[in-house]
Design a protein around this motif. Structure first.
Motif, PDB file in Angstrom:
ATOM      1  N   THR A 155     -41.921  13.616 -39.355  1.00 10.94           N
ATOM      2  CA  THR A 155     -40.703  12.828 -39.543  1.00 10.94           C
ATOM      3  C   THR A 155     -40.452  12.374 -40.978  1.00 10.94           C
ATOM      4  O   THR A 155     -39.297  12.268 -41.398  1.00 10.94           O
ATOM      5  N   THR A 156     -41.511  12.108 -41.750  1.00 12.28           N
ATOM      6  CA  THR A 156     -41.291  11.523 -43.085  1.00 12.28           C
ATOM      7  C   THR A 156     -42.083  12.186 -44.207  1.00 12.28           C
ATOM      8  O   THR A 156     -42.072  11.687 -45.326  1.00 12.28           O
ATOM      9  N   MET A 157     -42.746  13.301 -43.929  1.00 14.23           N
ATOM     10  CA  MET A 157     -43.562  13.919 -44.976  1.00 14.23           C
ATOM     11  C   MET A 157     -42.721  14.278 -46.197  1.00 14.23           C
ATOM     12  O   MET A 157     -43.165  14.144 -47.344  1.00 14.23           O
ATOM     13  N   PHE A 158     -41.476  14.740 -45.988  1.00 14.03           N
ATOM     14  CA  PHE A 158     -40.626  15.159 -47.094  1.00 14.03           C
ATOM     15  C   PHE A 158     -39.558  14.129 -47.443  1.00 14.03           C
ATOM     16  O   PHE A 158     -38.700  14.388 -48.277  1.00 14.03           O
ATOM     17  N   THR A 159     -39.601  12.973 -46.811  1.00 14.69           N
ATOM     18  CA  THR A 159     -38.615  11.936 -47.107  1.00 14.69           C
ATOM     19  C   THR A 159     -38.878  11.346 -48.489  1.00 14.69           C
ATOM     20  O   THR A 159     -40.006  10.981 -48.810  1.00 14.69           O
ATOM     21  N   LYS A 160     -37.827  11.258 -49.275  1.00 17.19           N
ATOM     22  CA  LYS A 160     -37.965  10.691 -50.617  1.00 17.19           C
ATOM     23  C   LYS A 160     -37.050   9.485 -50.786  1.00 17.19           C
ATOM     24  O   LYS A 160     -35.985   9.391 -50.184  1.00 17.19           O
ATOM     25  N   ILE A 161     -37.500   8.568 -51.623  1.00 12.08           N
ATOM     26  CA  ILE A 161     -36.729   7.364 -51.926  1.00 12.08           C
ATOM     27  C   ILE A 161     -35.561   7.755 -52.836  1.00 12.08           C
ATOM     28  O   ILE A 161     -35.760   8.489 -53.812  1.00 12.08           O
ATOM     29  N   PRO A 162     -34.350   7.300 -52.552  1.00 13.60           N
ATOM     30  CA  PRO A 162     -33.185   7.690 -53.368  1.00 13.60           C
ATOM     31  C   PRO A 162     -33.101   6.946 -54.698  1.00 13.60           C
ATOM     32  O   PRO A 162     -32.087   6.330 -55.027  1.00 13.60           O
ATOM     33  N   ALA A 163     -34.188   6.974 -55.452  1.00 13.74           N
ATOM     34  CA  ALA A 163     -34.241   6.367 -56.787  1.00 13.74           C
ATOM     35  C   ALA A 163     -34.949   7.349 -57.709  1.00 13.74           C
ATOM     36  O   ALA A 163     -35.897   8.025 -57.297  1.00 13.74           O
ATOM     37  N   PHE A 164     -34.499   7.443 -58.954  1.00 15.84           N
ATOM     38  CA  PHE A 164     -35.026   8.431 -59.890  1.00 15.84           C
ATOM     39  C   PHE A 164     -36.186   7.858 -60.692  1.00 15.84           C
ATOM     40  O   PHE A 164     -36.075   6.802 -61.320  1.00 15.84           O
ATOM     41  N   ARG A 165     -37.276   8.617 -60.678  1.00 16.93           N
ATOM     42  CA  ARG A 165     -38.497   8.162 -61.324  1.00 16.93           C
ATOM     43  C   ARG A 165     -38.338   8.133 -62.850  1.00 16.93           C
ATOM     44  O   ARG A 165     -37.852   9.095 -63.461  1.00 16.93           O
TER      45      ARG A 165
END
Length: 630
Positions: A155-165
């Motif tokens: 469910t979340t392995m590829f989920t990324k936070i919508p903020a740029f590093r």
């Protein structure tokens, strides 16, 4: 017409009028608590599309794009916090401090080359690396061990936070409005400098503390939303055994190494010495593993929770020291000590590459900061507010669904009473937990008795997870198991907007940014209720966890369909608008305009805005209002 239009008067052609709900009206209403669409948050990549196999997080609604950086540095004052041991070793130790800093990003973030020189911008994964370790930690926390690993990976392995590093910090003032009112183009525009304000803007600071089972990423939506409205948000990952699993890194040699820590009295298990890093899993009470449950007859483990709070407060001090260095122009020194870099377990290869630290000098306020926490983090925030001598930089506090176990409802010591503005936001599920609601009410009363403004409200149809990313990632689970009826994104909007309204009232350093971008729904102007409702109170075994909702299909299985049907009936004129106070928000405690004006008049120009304690070195738990071992 929805809640926001009705209380702002937009599109109505009439004056804005708020009606005080009668006791009969809200007790007799069992409908959907809101029928309004949440803010628009368009996807940004393939993995953020609704049809992607993994869960995705909505992008942020404020006028700024959001940047994020992960920092872990050795503690300046490493030490053992408590004598509590497991396997013959101390388990509550201050070794390093780990945090995510969410902040307003400069134009161009996400396009062109990234700060590290790569063509693709990096975004942090929601499931902290190493992801297998994090999934195993969640499984252990849930009591399912390995059985939960496939679930999180699926469910979340590829989920990324919508903020740029590592994006550059914004150097512009935003235009008026936000994504909700002007669309995503607002993030690519800039506005004029408000009269009397600095250019570039100096952003307000917020410190966020997670609850039990939390990490520095579990509340990324809360932290990212505030960053999108112009806050620098420091989300600390507490190493107190309250999270599912956290990785503590060590330098190979010198300061921060195992040898250096042991010379300072911090002991380690032999396996830690071998691998150079440690993991801290959730710590259960040795004598009462269910001490957090509402039905626990023994109550909380006071010794454990007391010690955890001590460690949390020490971590806040360490994190503030890091923030002070960044703000004072010593960002490169922080970067040189950062352990979240290439070659270290769980770290990104990007580290802190590409950050121009000169642009961070004097770019956020080190004082007049806000402390915000959820659940156990809310209890941590109260402990901070009750120690103004130790935390003079904190000017106001916000609590989301406070867990009352570690907090005394009232503080007998005058030196430790809450003298700061306070906002408490309950979920409906937690409102029905008597001890929690009593404590939340008593804390608001304590602040008002010291002539500090305070508000306490409940968001209808919400549950404990509605104030975290879990409700956004697993909306069906939240609705089906916990019976939440509020739209997850709308619940997030209400938490953020109510907090922004609060800060706009009590914090002068936030007003210009909030006035420029936030939607003023006048949530804090809702009339207080005369009695506490109980229309969705569950039985005792589900207390604090779920709601009891009638009409299972309409309100539990298909809440989205019910909301759309209700909006259509309003459009056709066949259903009246719900009155303010009974549609989305229940107000319990409210400070009036005169109280706020009097507080600001008496405290403006005095730094923190309240009388500080006299002994800077007093014991943090002495008279703190925190439950101490009996």
């Amino acid at each position: 017409m929805g809640f926001r239009d009705r209380i702002s008067g937009k599109g109505t052609g009439r004056d804005d009028t708020a009606h005080k709900p009668s006791t009969k009206s809200f007790l007799g209403q069992g409908g959907i608590p809101n029928a309004k669409k949440p803010k628009t948050r368009p996807p940004t990549s393939i993995r953020d599309q609704p049809w992607f196999l993994h869960a995705s997080l909505p992008t942020y609604s404020g006028p700024y794009t959001v940047g994020v950086m992960a920092i872990e540095v050795p503690a300046e004052n490493p030490r053992v916090i408590s004598e509590i041991t497991r396997e013959g070793h101390h388990i509550l130790r201050l070794e390093t401090v780990l945090m995510n800093i969410y902040y307003p990003a400069a134009h161009g973030a996400g396009s062109g080359k990234s700060p590290s020189g790569k063509h693709r911008w990096s975004r942090e994964t929601w499931l902290p690396r190493p992801r297998l370790e994090s999934a195993k930690g969640y499984g252990k926390f849930a009591g399912a061990k390995w059985a939960m690993v496939p679930f999180f990976f699926a469910t979340t392995m590829f989920t990324k936070i919508p903020a740029f590093r590592n994006a550059g910090i914004a150097e512009h003032w935003p235009p008026g409005g936000n994504v909700d009112t002007r669309g995503t183009r607002v993030k690519q525009e800039e506005g004029e400098v408000p009269e009397g304000e600095e250019d570039p803007p100096v952003f307000p600071l917020m410190v966020f503390c997670h609850g039990l089972g939390g990490t520095r990423t579990v509340y990324s939506s809360v932290c990212g939303e505030f960053a999108s409205y112009g806050f620098v948000v420091c989300a600390i990952e507490h190493r107190d055994g309250s999270g599912p699993r956290t990785i503590v890194l060590h330098e190979e040699e010198g300061e921060g190494s195992v040898e250096h820590l042991e010379r300072n009295g911090v002991d380690h298990h032999p396996r830690q010495r071998r691998r150079g890093w440690d993991k801290v899993d959730y710590i259960y009470s040795k004598y009462n593993p269910d001490d957090t449950a509402p039905t626990s007859e023994q109550g909380i483990d006071k010794e454990l929770r007391h010690a955890q709070l001590q460690l949390r407060l020490a971590e806040i001090e360490e994190a503030y020291n890091v923030l002070a260095k960044i703000c004072n122009g010593q960002g490169q020194e922080v970067a040189n000590k950062n352990l979240r870099r290439k070659g270290y377990t769980g770290a990104s290869s990007n580290g802190l590459q590409g950050i121009d630290w000169t642009l961070w000098k004097h770019r956020f306020h080190l004082d007049q900061a806000t402390i915000l926490g959820h659940s156990f983090g809310a209890a941590t925030a109260i402990s901070v507010l009750r120690h103004p001598a130790r935390f003079p930089q904190i000017a106001q506090g916000v609590t989301y669904d406070i867990w009352s176990g570690p907090v005394h409802p009232s503080e007998p010591n005058p030196a430790h009473k809450i003298r700061s503005p306070l906002l408490g936001i309950n979920s409906e599920a937690f409102m029905y937990w008597p001890s929690n609601f009593h404590t939340a009410t008593a804390l608001a009363a304590e602040a008002r008795a010291q002539e500090a403004p305070a508000w306490l409200l409940t968001l209808r149809g919400t549950v404990h997870l509605s104030q975290s990313d879990f409700s956004l990632l697993y909306p069906t689970l939240t609705a089906g198991v916990m019976r939440a009826t509020a739209d997850p994104q709308r619940a997030m909007d209400l938490n953020i907007n109510a907090t922004l309204e609060f800060l706009g009232k009590v914090s002068p350093v936030t007003r210009a940014l909030i006035a420029r971008g936030a939607s003023d729904e006048r949530i804090l102007d809702v009339e207080p209720l005369e009695v506490v409702p109980d229309i969705h109170r569950p039985d005792d075994r589900h207390l604090g966890f779920a709601l009891k909702v009638p009409h299972v299909y309409r309100h539990r299985v298909a809440p989205g369909t019910a909301r759309r049907w209700k909006r259509m009936r309003r459009r056709w004129g066949r259903e009246r608008d719900a009155e303010v106070g009974e549609s989305e928000v229940w107000m319990h405690v409210r400070s009036e305009v005169e109280e706020v004006e009097r507080f600001l008049k008496e405290n403006m120009g005095h730094g923190r805005g309240m009388e500080r304690g006299k002994d800077e070195n007093e014991d943090v738990m002495s008279g703190s209002g925190v439950s101490t071992p009996g």
